[in-house]
Design a protein around this motif. Sequence first.
Motif, PDB file in Angstrom:
ATOM      1  N   LEU A 135      35.319  33.219  43.471  1.00 18.12           N
ATOM      2  CA  LEU A 135      36.461  33.389  44.363  1.00 18.12           C
ATOM      3  C   LEU A 135      37.690  33.996  43.685  1.00 18.12           C
ATOM      4  N   PRO A 169      40.133  36.561  42.628  1.00 17.19           N
ATOM      5  CA  PRO A 169      40.309  37.976  43.011  1.00 17.19           C
ATOM      6  C   PRO A 169      40.410  38.859  41.772  1.00 17.19           C
ATOM      7  N   ASP A 196      41.608  41.743  41.238  1.00 20.88           N
ATOM      8  CA  ASP A 196      42.767  42.631  41.092  1.00 20.88           C
ATOM      9  C   ASP A 196      44.095  41.905  41.288  1.00 20.88           C
ATOM     10  N   PHE A 197      44.105  40.590  41.121  1.00 17.62           N
ATOM     11  CA  PHE A 197      45.337  39.825  41.338  1.00 17.62           C
ATOM     12  C   PHE A 197      46.330  40.066  40.196  1.00 17.62           C
ATOM     13  N   SER A 207      44.429  38.190  37.042  1.00 20.07           N
ATOM     14  CA  SER A 207      43.122  37.580  37.291  1.00 20.07           C
ATOM     15  C   SER A 207      42.487  37.075  36.002  1.00 20.07           C
TER      16      SER A 207
END
Length: 213
Positions: free
Chosen positions: A151, A153, A155-156, A172
């Motif tokens: 879960l 992300p 590209d966070f 990330s």
Amino acid sequence: MVTPARPHAIELAPTRFWILHVVRAVLFAAVALFITFSRDHSAGLGLTAFGVFALVTGIVIGALSVRMVADRATRRLIIAQAVISIFAGTAALALRETGLGTLLLTVSIWAGMTGLLELYAGYRLFRRSALSRDFLIAGGLTALLAVVFVLVPPDFQQTDGGLNNAPLTLTSSVMAVGVFGAYAAIMAVFLAIGGLSIKWQKADEIASTEESE
């Protein structure tokens, strides 16, 4: 930590299974401390830390289980986990320059497979061994790690003011490495308590037997 033995319980290792718990706890604690005190939480650092941890854990626990786990089916499950750890650790070290995607994929596959195997070992021993609860909890935590990594992300990125107005960026890779470090710390505490509980329980049983004689 260790549930009371039930009728028809099987003994995985009369006096030494606690050593496996404690050794795993030490290995988890080592990687947790390394990540905690490392300022670099990049994907490369995460792959290196996980790779070394998984490789060493697989080799050590696989070797120890041959001598310390009497139940054949449980021993095979532990050895299977060890083999998966060796392959995952080797892959992580070989691909440590490839970035976040490799970290997320490698850890999620490792955690999913080893977590399910440990859950199955606990389920199989339910009502037959006092160690069932330990396997179930450890397997559940590891499987949960797999879910979290799936879960995350890829590209966070979020930048805040940080300390003294110095920019602080949460990415990330920082999240993933931090989550793995937190998981390792929780497992270290859980396994250390579980291992010592087994040792002390055995010592109490031996003392009670000697007193009755």
